[in-house]
Design an enzyme around this catalytic site. Structure first.
Site, PDB file in Angstrom:
ATOM      1  N   ASP A   1       0.791  -1.245   0.000  1.00 16.71           N
ATOM      2  CA  ASP A   1       0.000   0.000   0.000  1.00 16.71           C
ATOM      3  C   ASP A   1       0.820   1.290   0.000  1.00 16.71           C
ATOM      4  OD1 ASP A   1      -1.887  -1.965   0.254  1.00 16.71           O
ATOM      5  OD2 ASP A   1      -2.787  -1.207   2.094  1.00 16.71           O
TER       6      ASP A   1
ATOM      7  N   LYS B   1      -6.829  -4.912  -2.999  1.00 14.43           N
ATOM      8  CA  LYS B   1      -7.571  -5.452  -1.853  1.00 14.43           C
ATOM      9  C   LYS B   1      -8.587  -4.430  -1.353  1.00 14.43           C
ATOM     10  CE  LYS B   1      -3.978  -4.042   1.474  1.00 14.43           C
ATOM     11  NZ  LYS B   1      -4.724  -3.297   2.503  1.00 14.43           N
TER      12      LYS B   1
ATOM     13  N   CYS C   1      -1.798  -2.397   7.828  1.00 11.36           N
ATOM     14  CA  CYS C   1      -1.775  -3.311   6.683  1.00 11.36           C
ATOM     15  C   CYS C   1      -0.484  -4.115   6.583  1.00 11.36           C
ATOM     16  CB  CYS C   1      -2.055  -2.544   5.391  1.00 11.36           C
ATOM     17  SG  CYS C   1      -3.728  -1.843   5.383  1.00 11.36           S
TER      18      CYS C   1
END
Length: 227
Positions: free
Chosen positions: A11, A121, A169
């Protein structure tokens, strides 16, 4: 199993970075040079992940009524859409990484030319999905990416995790990588947390399940010597 490492970059997106990210992690852009150095190593597979939410995602504070809709502060209980007895407490966030927006894009300074796969995701509006493998529900699981399959198909032994954010994450991706059967390493200098004070607790969680935190110099030595 022979040592066959993969790099998973979690990310590293505009919305998670200063100066304009809606959910900017302090110093988020500062780790990119380190990640780019790691990308130059002969990892068998290099994968970048992206939060990729619909506008009506359950984790956005804007999708909940007041007073319990304060970004960063409010908590909600999410029920498993297919099993209401299974629940997860989650924090509400500002709108971020919405599909098709600038904020969802990977940073332009990240050397994407070295990345073979991009895993998206967080598509399912009904569940939170910090981990790049799957949402936290297990009875049954609701949303699952193809990350585990990509790693398994490449016969990966070790997964090295970097990116944002170290306490969300990155953490859940690393824990799930270990759970999926990969020896898992988090490269400390190549992550940044939302909250610095959370990191000792994160490292305690790693220790309990066997995830190791490693320095970039050790990664360089280990990956190069097995190339």
């Amino acid at each position: 199993m022979a040592f066959k490492p993969a790099l998973v970059i979690v990310d590293v997106q505009e919305d998670f970075c200063p100066p304009n990210g809606s959910l900017a992690v302090p110093g988020g852009r500062d780790i990119v040079p380190t990640i780019n150095k790691l990308l130059s190593l002969p990892f068998a597979v290099k994968i970048a992940t992206k939060d990729f939410h619909p506008q009506d995602h359950i984790s956005f504070a804007s999708n909940h009524p007041p007073p319990n809709n304060v970004p960063f502060e409010s908590m909600i209980t999410i029920k498993n859409p297919e099993n209401p007895d299974e629940t997860e407490e989650t924090r509400l966030w500002p709108d971020h990484c919405v599909q098709g927006t600038k904020g969802s894009e990977l940073l332009p300074e990240l050397d994407i030319s070295q990345v073979q796969h991009i895993v998206e995701k967080g598509h399912d509006k009904r569940v939170e999905m910090y981990s790049a493998f799957a949402d936290p529900f297990t009875k049954p699981n609701i949303s699952r990416s193809n990350l585990a399959k990509l790693l398994s198909d490449a016969h990966i032994s070790d997964v090295y995790v970097v990116g944002l954010a170290a306490d969300y994450c990155v953490k859940f991706t690393a824990l799930d990588a270990q759970k999926e059967g990969f020896k898992t390493w988090v490269v400390g200098e190549a992550t940044k947390p939302v909250d610095d004070s959370s990191i000792p607790g994160v490292y305690d969680e790693y220790e309990k399940v066997g995830v190791k935190v490693i320095g970039q110099d050790e990664v360089f030595r280990k990956v190069n010597e097995h190339a």
